[in-house]
Motif scaffolding. Structure first.
Motif, PDB file in Angstrom:
ATOM      1  N   ASN A 184       0.824  -1.206   0.000  1.00 19.90           N
ATOM      2  CA  ASN A 184       0.000   0.000   0.000  1.00 19.90           C
ATOM      3  C   ASN A 184       0.863   1.262   0.000  1.00 19.90           C
ATOM      4  N   CYS A 209       1.862   1.718  -3.584  1.00 18.35           N
ATOM      5  CA  CYS A 209       0.790   2.344  -4.369  1.00 18.35           C
ATOM      6  C   CYS A 209       0.742   3.852  -4.191  1.00 18.35           C
ATOM      7  N   ARG A 210       1.099   4.301  -2.991  1.00 23.35           N
ATOM      8  CA  ARG A 210       1.064   5.740  -2.738  1.00 23.35           C
ATOM      9  C   ARG A 210       2.301   6.460  -3.254  1.00 23.35           C
ATOM     10  N   ASP A 233      -8.558   2.883  -2.099  1.00 20.93           N
ATOM     11  CA  ASP A 233      -8.385   3.214  -0.687  1.00 20.93           C
ATOM     12  C   ASP A 233      -9.378   4.324  -0.353  1.00 20.93           C
ATOM     13  N   LEU A 248      -5.575   0.207  -3.109  1.00 22.00           N
ATOM     14  CA  LEU A 248      -5.325  -0.501  -1.863  1.00 22.00           C
ATOM     15  C   LEU A 248      -5.188  -1.972  -2.225  1.00 22.00           C
TER      16      LEU A 248
END
Length: 71
Positions: free
Chosen positions: A17, A20-21, A52, A59
């Protein structure tokens, strides 16, 4: 006159996660490139990719034993 110097940033992230950010193996917005197929190809992990609700970024939810493996 001083020449500007380039910079290289290396990050090792084990939390998908966070990846991903903040980073990815493909170029583009996380929303456009992070997919179940990409996670399976890069990490060999079956996963569900959903939005998310806090950040709006993908997410990654690791698959359970009953989830079929990716490609």
């Amino acid at each position: 006159m001083a020449r500007p110097q380039g910079r290289t940033i290396v990050a090792v992230l084990h939390d998908l996660n966070h990846v991903c950010r903040y980073a990815a193996v493909s170029e583009g917005r996380p929303q456009d490139i992070v997919s179940e197929d990409l996670v399976a190809t890069v990490f060999g992990l079956s996963a569900l990719v959903i939005d998310d609700p806090v950040s709006g970024t993908p997410l990654v939810v690791p698959g359970g034993r009953k989830m079929r493996p990716g490609p």
